[in-house]
Design a protein around this motif. Structure first.
Motif, PDB file in Angstrom:
ATOM      1  N   LYS A  99      57.442  36.890 -19.856  1.00  0.00           N
ATOM      2  CA  LYS A  99      56.586  37.549 -20.687  1.00  0.00           C
ATOM      3  C   LYS A  99      55.146  37.444 -20.353  1.00  0.00           C
ATOM      4  N   VAL A 100      54.487  38.567 -20.585  1.00  0.00           N
ATOM      5  CA  VAL A 100      52.988  38.776 -20.479  1.00  0.00           C
ATOM      6  C   VAL A 100      52.339  38.968 -21.783  1.00  0.00           C
ATOM      7  N   ASN A 101      51.088  39.020 -21.993  1.00  0.00           N
ATOM      8  CA  ASN A 101      50.445  39.179 -23.087  1.00  0.00           C
ATOM      9  C   ASN A 101      49.624  40.552 -23.137  1.00  0.00           C
ATOM     10  N   SER A 102      49.623  41.356 -22.138  1.00  0.00           N
ATOM     11  CA  SER A 102      49.021  42.543 -22.087  1.00  0.00           C
ATOM     12  C   SER A 102      49.592  43.437 -21.117  1.00  0.00           C
ATOM     13  N   GLN A 103      49.281  44.952 -21.240  1.00  0.00           N
ATOM     14  CA  GLN A 103      49.710  45.940 -20.271  1.00  0.00           C
ATOM     15  C   GLN A 103      48.978  45.663 -19.099  1.00  0.00           C
ATOM     16  N   LYS A 104      47.896  45.325 -19.288  1.00  0.00           N
ATOM     17  CA  LYS A 104      46.951  45.205 -17.919  1.00  0.00           C
ATOM     18  C   LYS A 104      47.700  43.916 -16.865  1.00  0.00           C
ATOM     19  N   ASP A 105      48.083  42.911 -17.653  1.00  0.00           N
ATOM     20  CA  ASP A 105      48.875  42.065 -16.805  1.00  0.00           C
ATOM     21  C   ASP A 105      50.005  42.591 -16.353  1.00  0.00           C
ATOM     22  N   LEU A 106      50.722  43.080 -16.962  1.00  0.00           N
ATOM     23  CA  LEU A 106      51.836  43.890 -16.138  1.00  0.00           C
ATOM     24  C   LEU A 106      51.794  44.656 -15.126  1.00  0.00           C
ATOM     25  N   TYR A 107      50.651  45.468 -15.264  1.00  0.00           N
ATOM     26  CA  TYR A 107      50.200  46.289 -14.062  1.00  0.00           C
ATOM     27  C   TYR A 107      49.843  45.661 -12.952  1.00  0.00           C
ATOM     28  N   VAL A 108      49.152  44.170 -13.284  1.00  0.00           N
ATOM     29  CA  VAL A 108      48.662  43.515 -12.188  1.00  0.00           C
ATOM     30  C   VAL A 108      49.871  42.964 -11.507  1.00  0.00           C
ATOM     31  N   ILE A 109      50.873  42.596 -12.101  1.00  0.00           N
ATOM     32  CA  ILE A 109      52.026  42.067 -11.512  1.00  0.00           C
ATOM     33  C   ILE A 109      52.874  43.031 -10.614  1.00  0.00           C
ATOM     34  N   LYS A 110      52.948  44.078 -11.319  1.00  0.00           N
ATOM     35  CA  LYS A 110      53.615  45.450 -10.587  1.00  0.00           C
ATOM     36  C   LYS A 110      52.892  45.442  -9.010  1.00  0.00           C
ATOM     37  N   THR A 111      51.395  45.686  -9.139  1.00  0.00           N
ATOM     38  CA  THR A 111      50.795  45.792  -7.864  1.00  0.00           C
ATOM     39  C   THR A 111      51.205  44.790  -6.958  1.00  0.00           C
ATOM     40  N   LEU A 112      51.001  43.465  -7.359  1.00  0.00           N
ATOM     41  CA  LEU A 112      51.188  42.468  -6.417  1.00  0.00           C
ATOM     42  C   LEU A 112      52.589  42.625  -5.888  1.00  0.00           C
ATOM     43  N   ALA A 113      53.881  42.952  -6.757  1.00  0.00           N
ATOM     44  CA  ALA A 113      54.864  42.800  -6.264  1.00  0.00           C
ATOM     45  C   ALA A 113      55.363  44.058  -5.422  1.00  0.00           C
ATOM     46  N   GLU A 114      54.690  45.272  -5.509  1.00  0.00           N
ATOM     47  CA  GLU A 114      54.751  46.360  -4.736  1.00  0.00           C
ATOM     48  C   GLU A 114      53.897  46.060  -3.168  1.00  0.00           C
ATOM     49  N   ASP A 115      52.728  45.426  -3.297  1.00  0.00           N
ATOM     50  CA  ASP A 115      52.495  44.914  -2.125  1.00  0.00           C
ATOM     51  C   ASP A 115      53.054  43.867  -1.234  1.00  0.00           C
ATOM     52  N   ALA A 116      53.964  43.179  -1.987  1.00  0.00           N
ATOM     53  CA  ALA A 116      54.879  42.203  -1.259  1.00  0.00           C
ATOM     54  C   ALA A 116      56.225  42.944  -0.860  1.00  0.00           C
ATOM     55  N   GLY A 117      56.521  44.227  -1.179  1.00  0.00           N
ATOM     56  CA  GLY A 117      57.478  44.766  -0.786  1.00  0.00           C
ATOM     57  C   GLY A 117      58.693  44.610  -1.612  1.00  0.00           C
ATOM     58  N   ILE A 118      58.299  44.072  -3.230  1.00  0.00           N
ATOM     59  CA  ILE A 118      59.484  43.991  -3.889  1.00  0.00           C
ATOM     60  C   ILE A 118      59.638  45.239  -4.857  1.00  0.00           C
ATOM     61  N   PRO A 119      60.955  45.619  -5.183  1.00  0.00           N
ATOM     62  CA  PRO A 119      60.993  46.737  -5.909  1.00  0.00           C
ATOM     63  C   PRO A 119      60.591  46.527  -7.171  1.00  0.00           C
ATOM     64  N   ALA A 120      59.783  47.471  -7.950  1.00  0.00           N
ATOM     65  CA  ALA A 120      59.078  47.153  -9.266  1.00  0.00           C
ATOM     66  C   ALA A 120      59.498  48.435  -9.943  1.00  0.00           C
ATOM     67  N   ALA A 121      59.614  48.349 -11.223  1.00  0.00           N
ATOM     68  CA  ALA A 121      59.956  49.374 -12.120  1.00  0.00           C
ATOM     69  C   ALA A 121      59.097  49.185 -13.455  1.00  0.00           C
TER      70      ALA A 121
END
Lengths: 120, 120
Positions: free
Chosen positions: B60-82
């Motif tokens: 779990k995360v506590n904000s929409q912003k946190d979700l998008y930060v993690i998504k960006t980090l994942a994509e930069d690392a080549g991890i599938p993110a949805a």
């Protein structure tokens, strides 16, 4: 007011409510069920369901027997069905049957089998 | 005691804890996230993850912003993110961003991004 969109296809994800699990554990079990049943569905149904927005409903039953009865009814109706047994690393004993995934399949076909179940 | 099996691959399913949802609703959102991220993964990774037993972790995360930060980090690392936005038929307003699915991907790569998150 615009009419509610119609969902011709859906997935039903059913948890055993008689097994004590945290919400996070239930989520993981039902995500297992979703992917395992999805892998058994045919390509055309999967595509139609995707295009409609992948409707999913989380439901509950009160025993392992109920889960297997529903699985059998679904299989007899040609609906993809996947029973999930937990690896048991956390919270519950290894091999515990926790969940059932059904579909994607036609909503009207699923309703005949799951229409009486309570929402999780 | 037999050693714990090692999971080289996993999926991380992350819910927004600041959006009030029932457990059933959270399950449906994370099942969406699981299938949407799964569809973005490559065949070889999917197969390896399947063969290991499809490990999934609900976080779990506590904000929409946190979700998008993690998504960006994942994509930069080549991890599938949805990212999942809810259709809003029930409980919450249409279009609310609710969840993020990551992987299947290598556990060690996911841990770098999600290692600090709390279990759901």
């Amino acid at each position: 007011m615009s009419p509610e969109p119609e969902f011709k296809y859906k997935q039903c994800l059913i948890i055993r409510n008689d097994v004590k699990m945290s919400c996070g554990k239930k989520c993981a079990q039902l995500a297992h069920a979703a992917i395992a049943a999805y892998e058994k569905a045919d390509k055309i149904t999967k595509k139609k369901w995707f295009d409609e927005g992948m409707k999913k409903v989380a439901l509950k039953v009160n025993s392992q027997k109920d889960l297997y009865v529903i699985k059998t009814l679904a299989e007899d109706a040609g609906i993809p069905a996947a029973i999930i047994a937990d690896a048991g690393m956390t919270e519950i004993p290894p091999g515990t049957v926790t969940a059932l995934g059904l579909g994607p399949a036609k909503s009207e076909d699923l309703d005949k089998i799951t229409g009486d179940l309570q929402l999780l």
